[in-house]
Design a protein around this motif. Structure first.
Motif, PDB file in Angstrom:
ATOM      1  N   LEU A 160       8.808   7.052  -0.895  1.00  0.00           N
ATOM      2  CA  LEU A 160      10.042   7.797  -0.632  1.00  0.00           C
ATOM      3  C   LEU A 160       9.779   9.021   0.242  1.00  0.00           C
ATOM      4  CD1 LEU A 160      11.774   7.643  -4.141  1.00  0.00           C
ATOM      5  CD2 LEU A 160      12.431   6.407  -2.063  1.00  0.00           C
ATOM      6  N   CYS A 161       8.665   9.695  -0.019  1.00  0.00           N
ATOM      7  CA  CYS A 161       8.299  10.849   0.803  1.00  0.00           C
ATOM      8  C   CYS A 161       8.020  10.417   2.244  1.00  0.00           C
ATOM      9  CB  CYS A 161       7.079  11.547   0.224  1.00  0.00           C
ATOM     10  SG  CYS A 161       7.369  12.329  -1.382  1.00  0.00           S
ATOM     11  N   ALA A 162       7.394   9.237   2.383  1.00  0.00           N
ATOM     12  CA  ALA A 162       7.118   8.729   3.735  1.00  0.00           C
ATOM     13  C   ALA A 162       8.411   8.439   4.478  1.00  0.00           C
ATOM     14  CB  ALA A 162       6.264   7.467   3.637  1.00  0.00           C
ATOM     15  N   CYS A 163       9.402   7.886   3.760  1.00  0.00           N
ATOM     16  CA  CYS A 163      10.704   7.620   4.392  1.00  0.00           C
ATOM     17  C   CYS A 163      11.377   8.928   4.810  1.00  0.00           C
ATOM     18  CB  CYS A 163      11.606   6.851   3.433  1.00  0.00           C
ATOM     19  SG  CYS A 163      11.059   5.163   3.106  1.00  0.00           S
ATOM     20  N   ALA A 164      11.277   9.940   3.937  1.00  0.00           N
ATOM     21  CA  ALA A 164      11.890  11.228   4.250  1.00  0.00           C
ATOM     22  C   ALA A 164      11.238  11.872   5.471  1.00  0.00           C
ATOM     23  CB  ALA A 164      11.799  12.158   3.048  1.00  0.00           C
ATOM     24  N   CYS A 165       9.927  11.653   5.617  1.00  0.00           N
ATOM     25  CA  CYS A 165       9.197  12.236   6.750  1.00  0.00           C
ATOM     26  C   CYS A 165       9.231  11.336   7.989  1.00  0.00           C
ATOM     27  CB  CYS A 165       7.744  12.485   6.353  1.00  0.00           C
ATOM     28  SG  CYS A 165       7.543  13.674   5.013  1.00  0.00           S
ATOM     29  N   ARG A 166       9.842  10.165   7.848  1.00  0.00           N
ATOM     30  CA  ARG A 166       9.927   9.199   8.939  1.00  0.00           C
ATOM     31  C   ARG A 166       8.541   8.845   9.475  1.00  0.00           C
ATOM     32  NH1 ARG A 166      15.195  11.154  12.511  1.00  0.00           N
ATOM     33  NH2 ARG A 166      16.706  11.054  10.781  1.00  0.00           N
ATOM     34  N   SER A 167       7.634   8.628   8.542  1.00  0.00           N
ATOM     35  CA  SER A 167       6.267   8.259   8.909  1.00  0.00           C
ATOM     36  C   SER A 167       5.853   7.048   8.084  1.00  0.00           C
ATOM     37  CB  SER A 167       5.302   9.418   8.649  1.00  0.00           C
ATOM     38  OG  SER A 167       3.969   9.015   8.859  1.00  0.00           O
ATOM     39  N   LEU A 168       5.185   6.107   8.740  1.00  0.00           N
ATOM     40  CA  LEU A 168       4.749   4.896   8.050  1.00  0.00           C
ATOM     41  C   LEU A 168       3.334   5.022   7.508  1.00  0.00           C
ATOM     42  CD1 LEU A 168       5.804   2.059   7.419  1.00  0.00           C
ATOM     43  CD2 LEU A 168       4.778   1.261   9.545  1.00  0.00           C
ATOM     44  N   TYR A 169       2.591   6.000   7.996  1.00  0.00           N
ATOM     45  CA  TYR A 169       1.177   6.091   7.636  1.00  0.00           C
ATOM     46  C   TYR A 169       0.944   6.308   6.134  1.00  0.00           C
ATOM     47  CZ  TYR A 169      -3.772   6.919   8.448  1.00  0.00           C
ATOM     48  OH  TYR A 169      -5.124   6.817   8.433  1.00  0.00           O
ATOM     49  N   PRO A 170       1.753   7.122   5.421  1.00  0.00           N
ATOM     50  CA  PRO A 170       1.516   7.277   3.979  1.00  0.00           C
ATOM     51  C   PRO A 170       1.667   5.990   3.171  1.00  0.00           C
ATOM     52  CG  PRO A 170       2.895   9.060   4.793  1.00  0.00           C
ATOM     53  CD  PRO A 170       2.789   8.063   5.897  1.00  0.00           C
ATOM     54  N   ALA A 171       2.217   4.945   3.799  1.00  0.00           N
ATOM     55  CA  ALA A 171       2.328   3.664   3.103  1.00  0.00           C
ATOM     56  C   ALA A 171       0.956   3.101   2.742  1.00  0.00           C
ATOM     57  CB  ALA A 171       3.104   2.658   3.956  1.00  0.00           C
ATOM     58  N   ILE A 172      -0.096   3.568   3.444  1.00  0.00           N
ATOM     59  CA  ILE A 172      -1.450   3.147   3.078  1.00  0.00           C
ATOM     60  C   ILE A 172      -1.768   3.586   1.651  1.00  0.00           C
ATOM     61  CG2 ILE A 172      -3.899   3.525   3.534  1.00  0.00           C
ATOM     62  CD1 ILE A 172      -3.331   3.550   6.455  1.00  0.00           C
ATOM     63  N   ALA A 173      -1.397   4.839   1.319  1.00  0.00           N
ATOM     64  CA  ALA A 173      -1.624   5.327  -0.045  1.00  0.00           C
ATOM     65  C   ALA A 173      -0.819   4.522  -1.047  1.00  0.00           C
ATOM     66  CB  ALA A 173      -1.256   6.811  -0.132  1.00  0.00           C
ATOM     67  N   THR A 174       0.409   4.157  -0.687  1.00  0.00           N
ATOM     68  CA  THR A 174       1.228   3.321  -1.573  1.00  0.00           C
ATOM     69  C   THR A 174       0.550   1.974  -1.801  1.00  0.00           C
ATOM     70  OG1 THR A 174       3.250   4.374  -0.768  1.00  0.00           O
ATOM     71  CG2 THR A 174       3.488   2.250  -1.856  1.00  0.00           C
ATOM     72  N   GLY A 175       0.000   1.394  -0.727  1.00  0.00           N
ATOM     73  CA  GLY A 175      -0.701   0.117  -0.859  1.00  0.00           C
ATOM     74  C   GLY A 175      -1.931   0.216  -1.740  1.00  0.00           C
TER      75      GLY A 175
END
Length: 251
Positions: free
Chosen positions: A157-172
């Motif tokens: 959700l924070c990644a969506c708010a920041c409009r960045s896909l890179y934090p999705a690595i941490a989610t994965g």
């Protein structure tokens, strides 16, 4: 702008994550991890149904006492509760009944961390460390798994708010760790049941099998791994292509 491939991968990963969370929560909250099927439960409890129930719910009931009741009365076991099937009316003056009802009792927090003995029911036989720690792990691991997934969703959700896909690595990565916890939970539960049945073999007229709550946990693990793979792939590939595009523009 995000490539359609990455957007599709993220949507699929989110759906898989949601389904695995629902499955995991349902498996934790239900009582059908393991089921015992008795050929004639009504005959087993018609004469002593009340005494069996009283022993089953007693605070002094040890592992052997409630396991014997599970064998005799079509019992089911979950992570939090144990249940047996008894007649609705078990008074001494009542005729034998075929109208049965399911009654359950929860494991207390102290029960979850209680030591298991080499001979179930015999406190003087010494502590069975393998079964003790397997039991504790099967209680703790599902909550660790759910916690990791919720934390991963928060990062998403924070990644969506920041409009960045890179934090999705941490989610994965968090989903991958959650999958390992779920897989460990399944392994601990299977090992614990097998060790218990070596100590207390099933009677000839009793059949035991893993229930649908256990199956939900088994399905949840691969869903978590697939979601983790999609999150990491989308984030890394998108980052790599963005870096190449930026280098091309600079050149």
């Amino acid at each position: 702008m995000m490539d359609n491939r990455f957007a599709t991968a993220l949507v699929i990963a989110c759906v898989l994550s949601l389904i695995s969370t629902i499955y995991m929560a349902a498996s934790i909250g239900t009582d059908f991890w393991y089921e015992y099927h008795t050929l004639s439960p009504a005959e087993n409890v018609s004469e002593a149904g009340r005494s069996i129930w009283e022993e089953f719910v007693s605070e002094e009931a040890d592992e052997k006492t409630y396991t014997d009741a599970l064998f005799r009365c079509n019992g089911t076991v979950g992570l939090w509760r144990r249940c047996i099937t008894v007649p609705k009316n078990s008074h001494w003056y009542s005729p034998p009944e075929t109208d049965m009802t399911t009654k359950c009792i929860s494991f207390s927090l102290s029960d979850q961390f209680m030591e298991k003995y080499i001979e179930p029911g015999n406190h003087n036989s010494g502590t069975d460390l393998n079964r003790t720690y397997l039991w504790r792990l099967q209680f703790l691991l599902p909550f660790v798994s759910l916690g990791l997934m919720c934390f991963g969703a928060l990062i998403g959700l924070c990644a969506c708010a920041c409009r960045s896909l890179y934090p999705a690595i941490a989610t994965g990565v968090l989903h991958f760790l959650a999958g390992l916890c779920t897989l460990g939970l399944v392994g601990c539960y299977v090992a614990g049941i097998e060790l218990l049945h070596k100590k207390l073999p099933l009677p000839d007229d009793v059949r035991g099998e893993f229930g649908w709550s256990f199956c939900l946990a088994c399905v949840s693990a691969p869903l978590q791994f697939m979601a983790a793979a999609l999150f990491i792939w989308a984030a890394r590939t998108n980052r790599k292509e963005f870096t190449l595009l930026k280098a091309y523009r600079v050149a």
